[in-house]
Design a protein around this motif. Structure first.
Motif, short mmCIF file in Angstrom:
data_model
loop_
_atom_site.label_atom_id
_atom_site.label_comp_id
_atom_site.label_asym_id
_atom_site.label_seq_id
_atom_site.Cartn_x
_atom_site.Cartn_y
_atom_site.Cartn_z
N TYR A 1 0.77 -1.17 0.04
CA TYR A 1 -0.12 -0.26 0.03
C TYR A 1 1.04 1.14 -0.01
CZ TYR A 1 -3.66 -3.21 1.19
OH TYR A 1 -4.81 -4.27 1.13
N LEU A 2 2.32 1.13 0.20
CA LEU A 2 3.15 2.34 0.46
C LEU A 2 4.03 2.30 -1.11
CD1 LEU A 2 4.39 2.07 3.96
CD2 LEU A 2 2.43 3.57 3.10
N GLY A 3 3.57 1.43 -1.83
CA GLY A 3 4.26 1.62 -3.35
C GLY A 3 5.47 0.71 -3.31
N GLY A 4 5.80 0.13 -2.33
CA GLY A 4 6.98 -0.62 -2.35
C GLY A 4 6.83 -2.49 -2.63
N ALA A 5 7.75 -3.15 -3.05
CA ALA A 5 7.55 -4.50 -3.31
C ALA A 5 8.68 -5.22 -3.01
CB ALA A 5 7.08 -4.65 -4.85
N VAL A 6 8.60 -6.39 -2.49
CA VAL A 6 9.55 -7.27 -2.02
C VAL A 6 9.56 -8.65 -2.74
CG1 VAL A 6 11.15 -8.35 -0.41
CG2 VAL A 6 10.16 -6.04 -0.06
N ILE A 7 10.36 -9.04 -3.66
CA ILE A 7 10.01 -10.17 -4.51
C ILE A 7 10.96 -11.47 -3.78
CG2 ILE A 7 10.13 -11.68 -6.79
CD1 ILE A 7 10.02 -8.97 -7.82
N THR A 8 10.38 -12.49 -2.96
CA THR A 8 11.06 -13.64 -2.58
C THR A 8 11.02 -14.77 -3.30
OG1 THR A 8 10.43 -12.48 -0.47
CG2 THR A 8 11.46 -14.62 -0.36
N ARG A 9 12.13 -15.40 -3.52
CA ARG A 9 12.39 -16.62 -4.13
C ARG A 9 13.17 -17.77 -2.98
NH1 ARG A 9 13.96 -13.09 -8.17
NH2 ARG A 9 12.29 -12.68 -9.71
N GLY A 10 12.85 -18.92 -3.17
CA GLY A 10 13.33 -19.79 -2.18
C GLY A 10 12.89 -20.19 -1.06
N GLN A 11 13.57 -21.01 0.00
CA GLN A 11 12.93 -21.24 1.12
C GLN A 11 13.65 -20.98 2.17
OE1 GLN A 11 9.63 -22.35 1.51
NE2 GLN A 11 10.07 -22.17 3.77
N PRO A 12 13.36 -19.84 2.87
CA PRO A 12 14.01 -19.23 4.22
C PRO A 12 14.18 -20.38 5.24
CG PRO A 12 12.12 -18.04 4.25
CD PRO A 12 12.11 -18.83 3.06
N PRO A 13 15.34 -20.58 5.99
CA PRO A 13 15.58 -21.47 7.03
C PRO A 13 14.70 -21.03 8.11
CG PRO A 13 17.30 -20.08 7.15
CD PRO A 13 16.67 -19.73 5.92
N PRO A 14 14.01 -22.08 9.01
CA PRO A 14 13.29 -21.69 10.28
C PRO A 14 14.09 -21.02 11.42
CG PRO A 14 13.95 -24.13 10.18
CD PRO A 14 14.38 -23.63 8.82
N PRO A 15 13.58 -20.42 12.18
CA PRO A 15 14.47 -19.68 13.31
C PRO A 15 14.92 -20.67 14.05
CG PRO A 15 11.83 -19.40 13.74
CD PRO A 15 12.17 -20.14 12.49
N PRO A 16 16.10 -20.56 14.59
CA PRO A 16 16.79 -21.40 15.66
C PRO A 16 16.00 -21.62 17.12
CG PRO A 16 18.09 -19.62 15.69
CD PRO A 16 16.83 -19.24 14.55
N PRO A 17 15.89 -22.47 17.78
CA PRO A 17 15.01 -22.75 18.81
C PRO A 17 15.85 -21.94 19.93
CG PRO A 17 16.37 -24.84 18.50
CD PRO A 17 16.41 -24.16 17.33
N HIS A 18 15.18 -21.45 21.10
CA HIS A 18 15.70 -20.43 21.84
C HIS A 18 15.46 -21.02 23.24
CE1 HIS A 18 15.83 -17.77 18.51
NE2 HIS A 18 16.75 -16.78 19.51
N THR A 19 16.28 -20.84 24.23
CA THR A 19 16.03 -20.97 25.56
C THR A 19 15.52 -20.06 26.30
OG1 THR A 19 18.45 -20.16 26.16
CG2 THR A 19 18.17 -22.65 25.55
N ASP A 20 15.27 -20.18 27.54
CA ASP A 20 14.57 -18.90 28.33
C ASP A 20 15.48 -17.81 28.43
OD1 ASP A 20 12.36 -20.91 28.71
OD2 ASP A 20 12.87 -21.65 30.50
N ASN A 21 16.73 -18.10 28.53
CA ASN A 21 17.56 -16.67 28.91
C ASN A 21 17.64 -16.02 27.39
OD1 ASN A 21 19.12 -18.30 27.30
ND2 ASN A 21 20.74 -18.70 29.09
N GLY A 22 16.98 -16.55 26.40
CA GLY A 22 17.23 -15.65 25.12
C GLY A 22 18.11 -15.86 24.04
N SER A 23 19.20 -17.15 24.41
CA SER A 23 20.12 -17.50 23.62
C SER A 23 19.72 -18.67 23.00
CB SER A 23 21.26 -17.66 24.41
OG SER A 23 21.29 -18.63 25.37
N THR A 24 20.30 -19.06 21.77
CA THR A 24 20.05 -20.36 21.17
C THR A 24 20.53 -21.67 21.84
OG1 THR A 24 21.80 -20.18 19.87
CG2 THR A 24 19.74 -19.21 18.79
N ASN A 25 19.64 -22.61 21.64
CA ASN A 25 20.11 -24.06 22.34
C ASN A 25 21.70 -24.43 21.85
OD1 ASN A 25 17.81 -24.39 23.87
ND2 ASN A 25 16.70 -25.42 22.29
N ASN A 26 21.93 -24.26 20.62
CA ASN A 26 23.20 -24.66 20.20
C ASN A 26 24.15 -23.56 20.12
OD1 ASN A 26 22.04 -23.30 17.93
ND2 ASN A 26 22.52 -24.82 16.46
N ALA A 27 23.87 -22.48 20.66
CA ALA A 27 24.73 -21.29 20.93
C ALA A 27 25.14 -20.80 19.55
CB ALA A 27 25.91 -21.49 21.70
N SER A 28 24.36 -20.83 18.47
CA SER A 28 24.77 -20.38 17.27
C SER A 28 23.51 -20.19 16.29
CB SER A 28 25.74 -21.32 16.45
OG SER A 28 26.08 -20.86 15.15
#
Length: 524
Positions: free
Chosen positions: A282-309
């Protein structure tokens, strides 16, 4: 119409050549757009408007001045040069001629004229009606000319242009060309239009080629003796050549473009990033996306990722909006690794930014810390490039993570370039959103397999080169070994480094503090 055959090109392959620039080597004989570029890039909008307002008078002068159209064209050019350059520092004019004008000239080169000019491996001379300072860099660096003959701008003791052009008449230029070829030596080939300047020097040449001309079938197959050097690095804000009509369109669009940029940036700052994809159309912009983005990494309660990366997104660098658009597509938090980003751009950024120092150990530590918090976007080229090429990739990213996702980004702008090397970088996002319909293309490639990363014993350089080739193939770009230093040496006359010891926060603060900083900036 003159046909250039392969036989005639071979006969003069080792000969000398004199070519007129306007109307011969360049298709268009009009010099007005180049003075408009100088006015806009060297002085700004007021001089740009003044020169455009003068255009009808210049056109009448060219057509009605006694003494023929050639004399009127020369007088109109001198008036345009005065308005565009008077009072401008010499260094600024040389910078514009080096960084801005070559791209527009290269896009207008006539292939047939260049085939004849490039086939001559002897002395190559370019004659121009414009001041020599505006043409010399392009003629020498991209056309391979040995000499450039044109009028000379006069300068004051303070090294500022007076706006007066000395020695730019047809007879004076022809006399200087004859002085270059002494002892009875004459140019083997002369290339020109049917202008007064060409008529002044073409009789001095052994063979003449007049426009319009074309290449025959055999000539098109012949390799050029001196390949045309493309313009890879260029600067300036204008996308289109500022002809009188296009300049008028720019000026009429400017108020609406500024309003649109304000609205778009404001919405981007106050609206959650998850909602932006639904509002952007509605603001005149456009973003064309191709491919499949990876899912977000799982997070622990303290906000960091489980595998620390988190995931390390490796992007091509087209504008400073690359990480922002990537976060827009992902719809989640994403830290952007930046270098020499302006403070104002940091304030406007809706995502966290991590400022690098060019110290390898310090930068690696900062990026590892951000990867421990979540996803990170990095642009290994280190600087933007407008042409369809990729600069050399820094290998640092390959040492930090094995979860590497290449992302090919590109953009389309109609009126304004959102990048600069010489100008005020803080205005980059503003110019991007001033375009009528800013379009971004984001292509996600598959995550690198473990055997293609450093975890399998690959060297960081091999991993970086592999990712560069993958992204170049996706975009249809060419891989190069050019670096940030190469770009800034051409465009800004320096190596593009900033003071690494300048204190700066490693990570940009949250949105509440950003809003306060924006308000403080506007109030002061």
């Amino acid at each position: 119409m003159v046909a250039m055959s392969a036989a005639s090109a071979s006969a003069r392959a080792g000969g000398s050549v004199v070519a007129e620039l306007e109307g011969a080597l360049l298709r268009d004989a009009c010099t007005f757009p180049y003075f408009m570029l100088v006015a806009f890039e060297a002085s700004g909008l007021p001089r740009f408007v003044a020169l455009l307002a003068l255009w009808p008078a210049l056109r009448l002068l060219e057509l009605l001045m006694p003494g023929g159209r050639g004399r009127g064209r020369d007088m109109a050019m001198r008036c345009a040069a005065f308005v565009a350059t008077a009072g401008v520092p010499r260094a600024e004019l040389e910078a514009v001629a080096r960084a801005v004008l070559p791209k527009f000239m290269a896009d207008d080169v006539d292939p047939a004229a260049w085939a004849a000019f490039g086939a001559c491996t002897g002395r190559r001379v370019v004659a121009t009606r414009m001041p020599r300072v505006m043409v010399e860099w392009f003629a020498r660096e991209h056309l391979g000319a040995h000499e450039v003959v044109g009028g000379e701008l006069e300068y004051s003791r303070l090294r500022r242009s007076t706006g007066l052009v000395r020695g730019g008449g047809h007879e004076a230029l022809a006399a200087r060309l004859r002085a270059l070829f002494r002892d009875g030596d004459r140019p083997d080939l002369g290339i020109g239009s049917r202008s007064g300047m060409a008529r002044a020097f073409l009789p001095f040449c052994k063979e003449q080629l007049l426009t319009p001309f074309f290449m025959d079938h055999d000539m098109a197959k012949q390799p050029k003796c001196a390949p045309f050097r493309p313009v890879i690095f260029h600067d300036g804000r204008l996308v289109c050549q500022p002809t009188p009509l296009m300049s008028l369109v720019l000026l009429l669009w400017l108020p609406l473009g500024i309003f649109l940029a304000f609205v778009r940036i404001t919405v981007g700052l106050i609206v959650p990033i998850q909602i932006l994809p639904h509002i952007a159309p509605y603001l005149g912009g456009a973003v064309i996306t191709r491919g499949q983005p990876p899912p977000p990494p799982p997070h622990t309660d303290n906000g960091s990722t489980n595998n620390a990366s988190g995931v390390l997104f490796v992007c091509t660098h087209r504008t400073l909006m690359d990480p922002v658009v990537l976060a827009f597509v992902l719809g989640r938090r994403l830290a952007a690794v930046t270098y020499s980003l302006s403070r104002f751009s940091e304030i406007l950024s809706p995502i966290p930014t991590v400022r690098l120092t060019r110290d390898r150990a310090t930068d690696a530590a900062r990026m590892r810390a951000e990867l421990a918090r979540g996803d990170v976007a990095v642009c290994p080229e280190g600087t933007t490039c407008r042409e369809p090429v990729l600069l050399r990739f820094s290998a640092l990213f390959a040492e930090l993570s094995d979860q590497i996702v290449p992302v090919a980004t590109d953009y389309r702008a109609q009126l304004f370039h959102p990048t600069t090397a010489r100008g005020w970088k803080a205005m980059d996002p503003v110019f991007f959103f001033m375009n009528p319909r800013p379009v971004y293309e984001v292509t996600f490639l598959d995550q690198l397999p473990a055997e293609a990363t450093c975890a399998a014993g690959k060297s960081p350089v091999d991993v970086a080169n592999h990712v560069q080739r993958m992204l170049a193939a996706t975009l249809g770009f060419e891989c190069t070994t050019f670096t940030r230093k190469d770009k800034y040496r051409v465009l800004a006359g320096n190596d593009g480094t900033v003071n690494a010891n300048k204190p700066a926060p490693a990570t940009k603060p949250g949105w509440q503090r950003r809003v306060k900083e924006v308000l403080g900036f506007l109030l002061h």
